[in-house]
Design a protein around this motif. Sequence first.
Motif, PDB file in Angstrom:
ATOM      1  N   PRO A 192      -5.165  -6.214   7.367  1.00  0.00           N
ATOM      2  CA  PRO A 192      -5.295  -6.196   5.915  1.00  0.00           C
ATOM      3  C   PRO A 192      -6.399  -5.253   5.459  1.00  0.00           C
ATOM      4  O   PRO A 192      -7.383  -5.044   6.159  1.00  0.00           O
ATOM      5  CB  PRO A 192      -5.632  -7.644   5.565  1.00  0.00           C
ATOM      6  N   GLY A 193      -6.221  -4.677   4.275  1.00  0.00           N
ATOM      7  CA  GLY A 193      -7.273  -3.871   3.681  1.00  0.00           C
ATOM      8  C   GLY A 193      -8.378  -4.767   3.148  1.00  0.00           C
ATOM      9  O   GLY A 193      -8.151  -5.928   2.830  1.00  0.00           O
ATOM     10  N   THR A 194      -9.565  -4.235   3.091  1.00  0.00           N
ATOM     11  CA  THR A 194     -10.703  -4.979   2.550  1.00  0.00           C
ATOM     12  C   THR A 194     -11.239  -4.227   1.333  1.00  0.00           C
ATOM     13  O   THR A 194     -10.862  -3.087   1.084  1.00  0.00           O
ATOM     14  CB  THR A 194     -11.819  -5.106   3.599  1.00  0.00           C
ATOM     15  N   TRP A 195     -12.154  -4.849   0.580  1.00  0.00           N
ATOM     16  CA  TRP A 195     -12.716  -4.191  -0.596  1.00  0.00           C
ATOM     17  C   TRP A 195     -13.516  -2.963  -0.193  1.00  0.00           C
ATOM     18  O   TRP A 195     -13.582  -1.986  -0.917  1.00  0.00           O
ATOM     19  CB  TRP A 195     -13.584  -5.153  -1.410  1.00  0.00           C
ATOM     20  N   SER A 196     -14.119  -2.964   0.996  1.00  0.00           N
ATOM     21  CA  SER A 196     -14.883  -1.795   1.434  1.00  0.00           C
ATOM     22  C   SER A 196     -13.996  -0.733   2.095  1.00  0.00           C
ATOM     23  O   SER A 196     -14.348   0.434   2.137  1.00  0.00           O
ATOM     24  CB  SER A 196     -15.999  -2.211   2.392  1.00  0.00           C
ATOM     25  N   GLU A 227      -4.783  -6.590  -4.993  1.00  0.00           N
ATOM     26  CA  GLU A 227      -4.957  -7.450  -3.820  1.00  0.00           C
ATOM     27  C   GLU A 227      -3.726  -8.344  -3.664  1.00  0.00           C
ATOM     28  O   GLU A 227      -3.328  -9.034  -4.599  1.00  0.00           O
ATOM     29  CB  GLU A 227      -6.202  -8.316  -3.954  1.00  0.00           C
ATOM     30  N   ARG A 228      -3.125  -8.279  -2.480  1.00  0.00           N
ATOM     31  CA  ARG A 228      -2.015  -9.170  -2.150  1.00  0.00           C
ATOM     32  C   ARG A 228      -2.565 -10.248  -1.233  1.00  0.00           C
ATOM     33  O   ARG A 228      -3.045  -9.957  -0.131  1.00  0.00           O
ATOM     34  CB  ARG A 228      -0.875  -8.427  -1.472  1.00  0.00           C
ATOM     35  N   ARG A 229      -2.498 -11.471  -1.714  1.00  0.00           N
ATOM     36  CA  ARG A 229      -3.023 -12.612  -0.956  1.00  0.00           C
ATOM     37  C   ARG A 229      -1.904 -13.249  -0.136  1.00  0.00           C
ATOM     38  O   ARG A 229      -0.731 -13.101  -0.471  1.00  0.00           O
ATOM     39  CB  ARG A 229      -3.624 -13.611  -1.936  1.00  0.00           C
ATOM     40  N   ARG A 259       4.538  -8.440   6.303  1.00  0.00           N
ATOM     41  CA  ARG A 259       4.199  -7.928   4.984  1.00  0.00           C
ATOM     42  C   ARG A 259       2.697  -7.708   4.899  1.00  0.00           C
ATOM     43  O   ARG A 259       1.917  -8.592   5.231  1.00  0.00           O
ATOM     44  CB  ARG A 259       4.654  -8.915   3.916  1.00  0.00           C
ATOM     45  N   PRO A 260       2.294  -6.508   4.478  1.00  0.00           N
ATOM     46  CA  PRO A 260       0.855  -6.226   4.433  1.00  0.00           C
ATOM     47  C   PRO A 260       0.146  -7.065   3.379  1.00  0.00           C
ATOM     48  O   PRO A 260       0.666  -7.296   2.290  1.00  0.00           O
ATOM     49  CB  PRO A 260       0.784  -4.739   4.086  1.00  0.00           C
ATOM     50  N   LEU A 261      -1.034  -7.526   3.754  1.00  0.00           N
ATOM     51  CA  LEU A 261      -1.882  -8.314   2.864  1.00  0.00           C
ATOM     52  C   LEU A 261      -3.193  -7.583   2.677  1.00  0.00           C
ATOM     53  O   LEU A 261      -3.483  -6.616   3.366  1.00  0.00           O
ATOM     54  CB  LEU A 261      -2.159  -9.700   3.465  1.00  0.00           C
ATOM     55  N   GLY A 262      -3.988  -8.055   1.756  1.00  0.00           N
ATOM     56  CA  GLY A 262      -5.327  -7.503   1.580  1.00  0.00           C
ATOM     57  C   GLY A 262      -5.443  -6.659   0.331  1.00  0.00           C
ATOM     58  O   GLY A 262      -4.697  -6.813  -0.628  1.00  0.00           O
ATOM     59  N   VAL A 263      -6.389  -5.733   0.378  1.00  0.00           N
ATOM     60  CA  VAL A 263      -6.729  -4.920  -0.775  1.00  0.00           C
ATOM     61  C   VAL A 263      -6.102  -3.534  -0.637  1.00  0.00           C
ATOM     62  O   VAL A 263      -6.153  -2.929   0.425  1.00  0.00           O
ATOM     63  CB  VAL A 263      -8.265  -4.796  -0.910  1.00  0.00           C
ATOM     64  N   PHE A 264      -5.542  -3.061  -1.733  1.00  0.00           N
ATOM     65  CA  PHE A 264      -4.929  -1.745  -1.800  1.00  0.00           C
ATOM     66  C   PHE A 264      -5.633  -0.958  -2.900  1.00  0.00           C
ATOM     67  O   PHE A 264      -6.009  -1.524  -3.926  1.00  0.00           O
ATOM     68  CB  PHE A 264      -3.439  -1.856  -2.123  1.00  0.00           C
TER      69      PHE A 264
END
Length: 148
Positions: A25-29, A73-75, A91-96
Amino acid sequence: MLMRTDPFRELDRLTQQLLGSPGTPGTWSRPTPMPLDAYRVGDEYVVAFDLPGVATEAIELDVERNVLTVKAERRPPDVGGDNVEMQVAERPLGVFSRQLFLGDTLDADGIKADYEAGVLTLRIPIAEKAKPRKIAIGTADQHKQINA
């Protein structure tokens, strides 16, 4: 003119597509870039971002110094309970996130956004000063009258 601002983020996106890390997953940073289409229709640019499964309230749009930033953000889904055993999670989760440079020819104050069927669509109008215009041609006699 609409341009991408961060070639390194684009390189990260391409590397991620080629080498694949769909479960990360992507993060805010370190957000995951989101795919987009951009095209011009008449006097506006249209930019469409794919954000399936993202709630409207989880999308942020900001414009600062002609840089448009889209974050979402997809939770993980609430599948209900402790007895759930995930079988497949692709399915990708996290921050985009994605940033676009809005050239001086675009009207950043006139941006309109719609979100439907998992697609965020932005409409960015061409600035009045950048639209073609006719210039009147005067005669030498008119210039003499003005200067007299």
